[in-house]
Design an enzyme around this catalytic site. Structure first.
Site, PDB file in Angstrom:
ATOM      1  N   HIS A  82       0.835  -1.197   0.000  1.00 30.22           N
ATOM      2  CA  HIS A  82       0.000   0.000   0.000  1.00 30.22           C
ATOM      3  C   HIS A  82       0.869   1.246   0.000  1.00 30.22           C
ATOM      4  CE1 HIS A  82      -3.873   1.994   0.645  1.00 30.22           C
ATOM      5  NE2 HIS A  82      -3.130   2.921   1.209  1.00 30.22           N
ATOM      6  N   ASP A 161     -14.764   4.016   7.256  1.00 33.63           N
ATOM      7  CA  ASP A 161     -13.665   4.818   6.701  1.00 33.63           C
ATOM      8  C   ASP A 161     -14.132   5.601   5.476  1.00 33.63           C
ATOM      9  OD1 ASP A 161     -10.820   5.655   6.325  1.00 33.63           O
ATOM     10  OD2 ASP A 161     -11.145   4.583   4.442  1.00 33.63           O
ATOM     11  N   ARG A 168     -13.443  14.064   5.949  1.00 31.96           N
ATOM     12  CA  ARG A 168     -12.107  14.651   6.172  1.00 31.96           C
ATOM     13  C   ARG A 168     -11.633  15.402   4.942  1.00 31.96           C
ATOM     14  NH1 ARG A 168      -8.725   9.760   6.975  1.00 31.96           N
ATOM     15  NH2 ARG A 168      -7.021  11.239   6.945  1.00 31.96           N
ATOM     16  N   SER A 183      -7.079   4.935   8.910  1.00 32.91           N
ATOM     17  CA  SER A 183      -7.818   4.801   7.653  1.00 32.91           C
ATOM     18  C   SER A 183      -7.160   3.736   6.766  1.00 32.91           C
ATOM     19  CB  SER A 183      -7.836   6.164   6.948  1.00 32.91           C
ATOM     20  OG  SER A 183      -8.156   6.047   5.596  1.00 32.91           O
ATOM     21  N   LYS A 187      -8.370  -0.538   6.097  1.00 34.00           N
ATOM     22  CA  LYS A 187      -8.603  -1.154   4.781  1.00 34.00           C
ATOM     23  C   LYS A 187      -7.694  -2.359   4.571  1.00 34.00           C
ATOM     24  CE  LYS A 187      -8.455   2.981   3.026  1.00 34.00           C
ATOM     25  NZ  LYS A 187      -8.821   4.343   2.741  1.00 34.00           N
TER      26      LYS A 187
HETATM   27  N1  URA Z   1      -5.112   7.157   2.064  1.00 30.59           N
HETATM   28  C1  URA Z   1      -6.107   6.605   2.799  1.00 30.59           C
HETATM   29  O1  URA Z   1      -6.611   5.539   2.485  1.00 30.59           O
HETATM   30  N2  URA Z   1      -6.529   7.260   3.888  1.00 30.59           N
HETATM   31  C2  URA Z   1      -5.997   8.431   4.300  1.00 30.59           C
HETATM   32  O2  URA Z   1      -6.409   8.955   5.300  1.00 30.59           O
HETATM   33  C3  URA Z   1      -4.969   9.008   3.510  1.00 30.59           C
HETATM   34  C4  URA Z   1      -4.532   8.334   2.396  1.00 30.59           C
END
Ligand code: URA
Length: 397
Positions: A82, A161, A168, A183, A187
């Site tokens: 990621h 999220d 946000r 966040s 995931k």
């Molecule tokens: N990527 C994400 O998935 N969440 C964030 O808060 C920032 C970047």
């Protein structure tokens, strides 16, 4: 317990217990807490922070707010990667086939771009016909068959999220370490892999503008992962200028393919090999990082990774042509060179500015429901440290 108390407690102490976090997350996903209170809470976290335990609980609670991918039907140790978000970051397109070509399964769930950073799904969708919406059965079957598949994040994966991130994004509360860490990790935990390699970007095009902050974000995410019994490694990488030369969806696919063909830019090759080597190490293929790096370098040079990329595209109904036909990718009808008005050297590049410009040209979205033009983008002819003559091309838009 009520939301006002949670906002006040966060504002005054930066800490919440497990019950309070669960109350908050359930309220966000079920829609029982109004947006203005969620936004006020996010701003309290932005200024006051959140302690390590509450940050970990937030990630875990959000991960369980929807479906958790069960990848147990995929044979072997599953690895994921990621990136925290960058400009011109097409490493996933190089890393997935490299790792899969080594025999390690990669079941990748990716997102679309938002803000000035691009998203992997939008890049793959620039390939004509490429399907990113496979059902779970087809996804698992494809990984078992060719070791690689990529799908877009489905509706019920981490709904908390999804809602929180959207708020946000419009309330100036994206670049908060506990909020980003929870966040991203929510995931990753919901996506079900055994091991995760995190590419934490640092610089003018990243959410973390300096090394200290990037290191803190990396440590926070690694400790969330360890707390959830996952193997996690984080790499810090430069985002003070775009990665490679291409920014824009089809242009980035072409650059990833050139890289898999042995003709990629040095920074992209190096980062991709680095991330892929860590993934092989996590999967237990090598004890030693150098051996893992040599292994993936060989897979790149031999064309095995390119072959794997083509297999994956074919399985997901994409249509790729040869390199001299620009792989069949869409091309912008107008190409505009930006010429240097003076001679000198490139001292700095406004990386976020480039990301925003390309997004405004149509390569990204300002709102989730905006449509994308896969052909638009920018090729940087010069990068940091390069010499320039007056009248030379800096970039082509
Ligand atoms: N990527 C994400 O998935 N969440 C964030 O808060 C920032 C970047």
């Amino acid at each position: 317990m009520n939301m006002e108390e949670i906002i006040v407690k966060t504002r005054d102490s930066g800490s919440l217990n497990r019950e309070e976090i669960d109350f908050l997350v359930q309220g966000i996903s079920q829609g029982s807490i109004p947006d203005y209170q969620i936004a006020a809470w996010a701003m309290a976290v932005y200024f006051r922070g959140l302690d390590a335990e509450a940050t970990r609980d937030l990630a875990l609670s959000m991960a369980h707010s929807g479906d958790i991918m069960d990848l147990s039907e995929i044979e072997g140790y599953k690895v994921d990667k990621h990136s925290t978000g960058g400009v011109g970051d097409k490493t996933t397109m190089v890393v997935i086939p490299l790792v899969a070509a080594a025999g390690v399964p990669v079941a990748k769930i990716s997102g679309r771009g938002l803000g000035h950073t691009g998203g992997t799904i939008d890049k793959f969708e620039a390939i004509p016909g490429f399907q990113v919406e496979l059902d779970k059965k087809a996804f698992v079957a494809q990984v078992n068959k060719i070791k690689a598949a990529l799908i877009s994040q489905s509706g019920n994966l981490v709904p908390a999220d999804k809602k929180l991130y959207a708020l946000r994004d419009v309330t100036g509360t994206v670049d908060s370490i506990p909020l980003i860490a929870s966040s991203i990790m929510s995931k990753k935990l919901a996506a079900g892999a055994d091991g995760i390699v995190l590419d934490v970007k640092v610089g003018s095009g990243a959410f973390m503008k300096n090394l200290d902050k990037a290191r803190q974000l990396a440590q926070t995410m690694v400790s969330i992962g360890h707390g959830a019994n996952k193997d996690v490694v984080a790499v810090l990488s430069d985002m003070d200028q775009p990665l490679g030369q291409a920014v824009g969806n089809a242009l980035e696919v072409a650059e990833a393919l050139a890289t898999l063909n042995g003709q990629g830019p040095k920074d992209l090759i190096e980062l991709s090999l680095h991330l892929a080597a860590h993934m092989l190490q996590l999967a237990g293929q090598h004890q030693d990082f150098t051996a893992a790096y040599q292994h993936v370098s060989h897979l790149l040079r031999s064309g095995a990774a390119l072959q794997k990329f083509k297999e994956m595209v074919q399985e997901q109904k994409g249509r790729l042509l040869s390199a001299d036909q620009y792989y069949g990718l869409p091309r912008a009808p107008v190409q505009y060179p930006v010429l240097s008005e003076q001679k000198g050297f490139v001292r700095a590049i406004d990386c976020e500015g480039i990301g925003r410009t390309v997004m405004q040209l149509g390569a990204g979205r300002a709102r989730m429901d905006d449509t994308i033009d896969p052909a638009v983008g920018l090729i940087l002819d010069k990068k940091r440290g390069d010499r320039i003559l007056k009248g030379e091309t800096l970039a082509v838009i």
